[in-house]
Design an enzyme around this catalytic site. Structure first.
Site, short mmCIF file in Angstrom:
data_model
loop_
_atom_site.label_atom_id
_atom_site.label_comp_id
_atom_site.label_asym_id
_atom_site.label_seq_id
_atom_site.Cartn_x
_atom_site.Cartn_y
_atom_site.Cartn_z
N ASP A 1 -7.45 17.52 -15.15
CA ASP A 1 -7.79 16.16 -15.55
C ASP A 1 -7.46 16.06 -17.03
O ASP A 1 -8.14 16.62 -17.88
CB ASP A 1 -9.28 15.90 -15.28
CG ASP A 1 -9.71 14.48 -15.67
OD1 ASP A 1 -9.03 13.86 -16.50
OD2 ASP A 1 -10.74 14.03 -15.14
N LYS B 1 -8.46 4.82 -19.68
CA LYS B 1 -8.80 5.27 -21.02
C LYS B 1 -7.59 5.13 -21.96
O LYS B 1 -7.16 4.02 -22.21
CB LYS B 1 -9.34 6.71 -20.95
CG LYS B 1 -10.34 6.94 -19.78
CD LYS B 1 -11.64 6.19 -19.95
CE LYS B 1 -12.50 6.18 -18.68
NZ LYS B 1 -12.84 7.49 -18.12
N ARG C 1 0.83 -1.22 0.00
CA ARG C 1 0.00 0.00 0.00
C ARG C 1 0.86 1.26 0.00
O ARG C 1 0.42 2.33 -0.39
CB ARG C 1 -0.99 0.00 1.17
CG ARG C 1 -1.88 1.23 1.22
CD ARG C 1 -3.21 1.05 1.96
NE ARG C 1 -3.12 0.19 3.11
CZ ARG C 1 -2.58 0.53 4.29
NH1 ARG C 1 -2.09 1.74 4.45
NH2 ARG C 1 -2.54 -0.33 5.28
N TYR D 1 -16.13 15.65 -15.34
CA TYR D 1 -16.55 14.26 -15.43
C TYR D 1 -17.70 14.01 -14.44
O TYR D 1 -17.71 14.54 -13.33
CB TYR D 1 -15.34 13.38 -15.10
CG TYR D 1 -15.61 11.91 -15.17
CD1 TYR D 1 -15.81 11.28 -16.39
CD2 TYR D 1 -15.65 11.15 -14.02
CE1 TYR D 1 -16.05 9.93 -16.45
CE2 TYR D 1 -15.89 9.79 -14.07
CZ TYR D 1 -16.10 9.18 -15.30
OH TYR D 1 -16.34 7.85 -15.35
C1 LIG Z 1 -13.28 8.01 -16.83
C2 LIG Z 1 -12.91 9.36 -16.38
C3 LIG Z 1 -12.66 9.64 -15.03
C4 LIG Z 1 -12.82 8.58 -13.94
O1 LIG Z 1 -11.92 7.56 -14.07
P1 LIG Z 1 -12.20 6.04 -13.58
O2 LIG Z 1 -10.95 5.35 -13.98
O3 LIG Z 1 -13.40 5.55 -14.29
O4 LIG Z 1 -12.41 6.11 -12.11
C5 LIG Z 1 -12.28 10.92 -14.69
N1 LIG Z 1 -12.18 11.90 -15.62
C6 LIG Z 1 -12.42 11.67 -16.92
C7 LIG Z 1 -12.30 12.79 -17.89
C8 LIG Z 1 -12.80 10.41 -17.34
O5 LIG Z 1 -13.07 10.20 -18.65
#
Ligand SMILES: *Cc1c(COP(=O)(O)O)cnc(C)c1O
Length: 404
Positions: free
Chosen positions: A184, A209, A59, A112
């Site tokens: 982000d 992603k 962790r 998001y």
């Molecule tokens: C998918 C996504 C998230 C969240 O990520 P997870 O891996 O699903 O927890 C945050 N910001 C954006 C822009 C996303 O596309």
């Protein structure tokens, strides 16, 4: 580029790993272990005191995960990084780190869907207020900063409307006011955009992603412009909240990252062709894609992005039912949320990713009932267009038959 620093396309493959330290293993091994033995009690004492950099417990750090962390830190031009069990764990860790009860957070006009949910929870439970603003001008940003603004949080391009935010502008104002900026960067990946270069302090990714690229991991990454601060988050927020990444997921992401540049080039090329096709289609009311010259953020995109990305959203003529019928008629393009996979995916933000956002707030963000979001995959773009076209044709037949 600093002396000796290899190019991006090389660092995605080599950074942060030396096979000589791992019995010559070409691929970083999966250190599937929860804990690490100490040679003696003194060594354990030194590790806990931070005087010996060795591993303690997974962790707090794991060698496979560390390869990924060091690699992404380099790719974002940062000083340190942390891996999490999901993108949302990265979002919540950085917000828990930066905010305390009674603070204010200034956000881009769209975030998001689950980040939206988290901000609601922070307000409800900890009286941390937030504002969503367009951030189009210096005046609008300066005017929205309050005495207790402790963080500026942005996405660009904004999901799913593809609105652009000028990173240099926002970071300049934030830096003048000593407010940390979190970006982000999921929609771009570090290949297309590196927000720390514009003055942001933290960059985060849903590694689920583009970084993964193969739709087989849920993970998150946080990169910072200060090694000390990232280490502090590692030993406080992340250690105590515990949203860590497993060694196996880190291994899959290390594997995915190696092809990030070549995948992104293809995603971007395909998206340009498909956006052009949609733009010329009589059944499409509007196409939101930064690569289109008429897009309001096109010039910002040219300044801060290497290419225009693989996401397109578009508005159909018609209602929610038309949008759903269009999706249902698709044969190859899959109906799914998420993005950045090899497969082209389509989703309906109003009833899917942004269904948690109240209708009025959705309207303000430009998320109408006939808006669809396409995550362009790696297939031949002609095949994607042919699938879209056959669905459009079925829709026109349906429209004619219901008129009669
Ligand atoms: C998918 C996504 C998230 C969240 O990520 P997870 O891996 O699903 O927890 C945050 N910001 C954006 C822009 C996303 O596309």
């Amino acid at each position: 580029m600093g002396k000796g620093k290899k190019r991006f396309e090389t660092r995605v493959i080599h950074e942060g790993y030396d096979s000589a330290d791992h019995y010559g293993a070409l691929t970083p091994p999966i250190y599937q272990t929860s804990t690490f033995t100490f040679a003696n009690a003194k060594q354990g004492e030194h590790r806990f005191a931070g005087e010996d950099a060795g591993y303690i417990y997974s962790r707090l750090g794991n060698p496979t995960v560390r390869v990924l962390e060091d690699r992404i830190a380099s790719l974002e031009n940062g000083k340190g990084a942390l891996a999490f069990g999901s993108g949302m764990a990265a979002v919540s860790a950085v917000l828990f780190h930066l905010l305390k009860s009674g603070d204010h957070i200034l956000c881009s006009r769209g975030v998001y869907g689950c980040t939206f949910g988290l901000l609601e929870m922070l307000e409800e439970k900890f009286q941390i207020k937030h504002d969503y603003i367009k951030m189009a001008t210096a005046e609008s940003i300066e005017g929205a900063i309050r005495e207790n603004t402790a963080c500026i949080y942005i996405e660009t391009p904004i999901n799913p409307t593809m609105e652009l935010i000028d990173l240099a502008l926002v970071c300049k104002i934030a830096n003048q006011n000593n407010i940390p900026v979190v970006v982000d960067n999921t929609f771009c990946s570090p290949y297309l955009q590196q927000p720390l270069n514009f003055g942001a302090n933290f960059v985060l990714h849903s590694a689920t992603k583009y970084i993964c690229g193969h739709g087989d991991v849920v993970g998150g990454l946080l990169v910072g412009d200060s090694a000390e601060e990232i280490n502090h988050i590692r030993m406080t927020t992340q250690k105590d909240i515990g949203g860590i990444m497993s060694p196996f997921d880190a291994w899959l992401l290390i594997r995915g990252l190696k092809t990030l540049p070549i995948r992104m080039d293809r995603h971007c090329e395909n998206a340009e062709k498909i956006a052009e096709y949609l733009k010329n289609h009589h059944m499409v009311k509007a196409v939101h894609f930064p690569g289109i010259e008429e897009h309001a953020g096109h010039l910002i995109a040219v300044r801060q992005m290497k290419k225009f990305g693989g996401l397109i959203s578009f508005v159909l003529e018609g209602s929610k039912e038309t949008a759903q019928a269009f999706m249902n008629e698709l044969k190859m393009v899959k109906i799914a949320v998420s993005l950045g996979d090899a497969e082209t995916l389509i989703q309906h933000p109003a009833t899917m990713t942004h269904s948690i956002v109240p209708k009025e707030a959705r309207g303000k963000m430009g998320i109408t009932d006939s808006l669809l979001r396409l995550s362009v995959g790696l297939e031949a773009w002609e095949d994607v267009c042919e699938d879209l076209e056959q669905s459009f044709q079925k829709l026109s037949v349906m429209a004619i038959s219901t008129d009669i």
